[in-house]
Design a protein around this motif. Structure first.
Motif, PDB file in Angstrom:
ATOM      1  N   ILE A  28       0.838  -0.998   0.042  1.00  0.00           N
ATOM      2  CA  ILE A  28      -0.041   0.096  -0.229  1.00  0.00           C
ATOM      3  C   ILE A  28       1.071   1.205   0.047  1.00  0.00           C
ATOM      4  O   ILE A  28       1.889   1.179   0.811  1.00  0.00           O
ATOM      5  CB  ILE A  28      -0.973   0.048   1.136  1.00  0.00           C
ATOM      6  N   LEU A  29       0.563   2.153  -0.920  1.00  0.00           N
ATOM      7  CA  LEU A  29       1.572   3.344  -0.830  1.00  0.00           C
ATOM      8  C   LEU A  29       0.676   4.398  -0.206  1.00  0.00           C
ATOM      9  O   LEU A  29      -0.278   4.924  -0.797  1.00  0.00           O
ATOM     10  CB  LEU A  29       1.607   3.622  -2.469  1.00  0.00           C
ATOM     11  N   GLU A  30       1.195   4.832   0.968  1.00  0.00           N
ATOM     12  CA  GLU A  30       0.525   5.910   1.870  1.00  0.00           C
ATOM     13  C   GLU A  30       0.603   7.236   1.314  1.00  0.00           C
ATOM     14  O   GLU A  30       1.721   7.501   0.430  1.00  0.00           O
ATOM     15  CB  GLU A  30       0.861   5.562   2.964  1.00  0.00           C
ATOM     16  N   GLU A  31      -0.285   8.131   1.344  1.00  0.00           N
ATOM     17  CA  GLU A  31      -0.158   9.637   1.078  1.00  0.00           C
ATOM     18  C   GLU A  31       0.867  10.058   2.054  1.00  0.00           C
ATOM     19  O   GLU A  31       1.182   9.517   3.123  1.00  0.00           O
ATOM     20  CB  GLU A  31      -1.581  10.276   1.397  1.00  0.00           C
ATOM     21  N   PRO A  32       1.569  11.336   1.416  1.00  0.00           N
ATOM     22  CA  PRO A  32       1.468  11.842   0.040  1.00  0.00           C
ATOM     23  C   PRO A  32       2.113  10.825  -0.842  1.00  0.00           C
ATOM     24  O   PRO A  32       3.276  10.555  -0.720  1.00  0.00           O
ATOM     25  CB  PRO A  32       2.082  13.151   0.381  1.00  0.00           C
ATOM     26  N   LEU A  33       1.384  10.925  -2.174  1.00  0.00           N
ATOM     27  CA  LEU A  33       2.094   9.969  -3.211  1.00  0.00           C
ATOM     28  C   LEU A  33       3.132  10.628  -3.974  1.00  0.00           C
ATOM     29  O   LEU A  33       3.967   9.852  -4.714  1.00  0.00           O
ATOM     30  CB  LEU A  33       0.659   9.678  -4.190  1.00  0.00           C
ATOM     31  N   CYS A  34       3.278  11.865  -3.928  1.00  0.00           N
ATOM     32  CA  CYS A  34       4.465  12.617  -4.503  1.00  0.00           C
ATOM     33  C   CYS A  34       5.697  12.222  -3.829  1.00  0.00           C
ATOM     34  O   CYS A  34       6.607  12.459  -4.593  1.00  0.00           O
ATOM     35  CB  CYS A  34       4.159  14.113  -4.364  1.00  0.00           C
ATOM     36  N   ARG A  35       5.959  11.361  -2.921  1.00  0.00           N
ATOM     37  CA  ARG A  35       7.257  10.800  -2.389  1.00  0.00           C
ATOM     38  C   ARG A  35       7.523   9.664  -3.329  1.00  0.00           C
ATOM     39  O   ARG A  35       8.658   9.220  -2.974  1.00  0.00           O
ATOM     40  CB  ARG A  35       7.096  10.759  -0.851  1.00  0.00           C
ATOM     41  N   PHE A  36       6.835   9.052  -3.898  1.00  0.00           N
ATOM     42  CA  PHE A  36       6.951   7.891  -4.736  1.00  0.00           C
ATOM     43  C   PHE A  36       7.775   8.180  -5.999  1.00  0.00           C
ATOM     44  O   PHE A  36       6.820   9.228  -6.699  1.00  0.00           O
ATOM     45  CB  PHE A  36       6.035   6.685  -4.657  1.00  0.00           C
ATOM     46  N   ARG A  37       8.431   7.330  -6.440  1.00  0.00           N
ATOM     47  CA  ARG A  37       9.030   7.677  -7.772  1.00  0.00           C
ATOM     48  C   ARG A  37       8.209   7.178  -8.922  1.00  0.00           C
ATOM     49  O   ARG A  37       7.697   5.933  -8.467  1.00  0.00           O
ATOM     50  CB  ARG A  37      10.453   7.396  -8.075  1.00  0.00           C
TER      51      ARG A  37
END
Length: 101
Positions: free
Chosen positions: A58-67
């Motif tokens: 699960i990709l937790e918010e904030p999504l902007c931190r994922f490449r």
């Protein structure tokens, strides 16, 4: 969990060390709950004809931190990736061993 209606599942695939690897990005939610974004890495073993789930995160918010790319997913793939520790294929240096069919 159910997939969001109309949500595109984004997938990239590459061959590495006699297996096919898939990176998948999708959204899902439980009934009555908010939608969540996921990253999954799958490995297909052609010898056993089996697909293995290596990770599903699960990709937790904030999504902007994922490449949005790795050594095999193009920059414009839109597949959000967790840290290198959380997936096996697509790390720096792997591209020398990739094959495509």
């Amino acid at each position: 969990m159910e997939a969001k209606k109309g949500m595109q599942i984004k997938v990239a695939c590459v061959g590495l060390r006699e297996h096919f690897w898939y990176h998948v990005s999708f959204s899902a939610r439980r009934k009555g709950e908010n939608e969540r974004r996921f990253f999954a890495e799958l490995r297909y073993d052609p010898y056993f004809h089996e697909l293995f789930v290596e990770t599903c995160t699960i990709l937790e918010e904030p999504l902007c931190r994922f490449r949005s790319s790795c050594a095999f997913c193009p920059d414009d793939s839109g597949i959000l990736h967790p840290s290198d520790v959380e997936f096996a294929c697509g790390k720096e240096g792997h591209e020398k061993e990739f094959f495509h069919e």
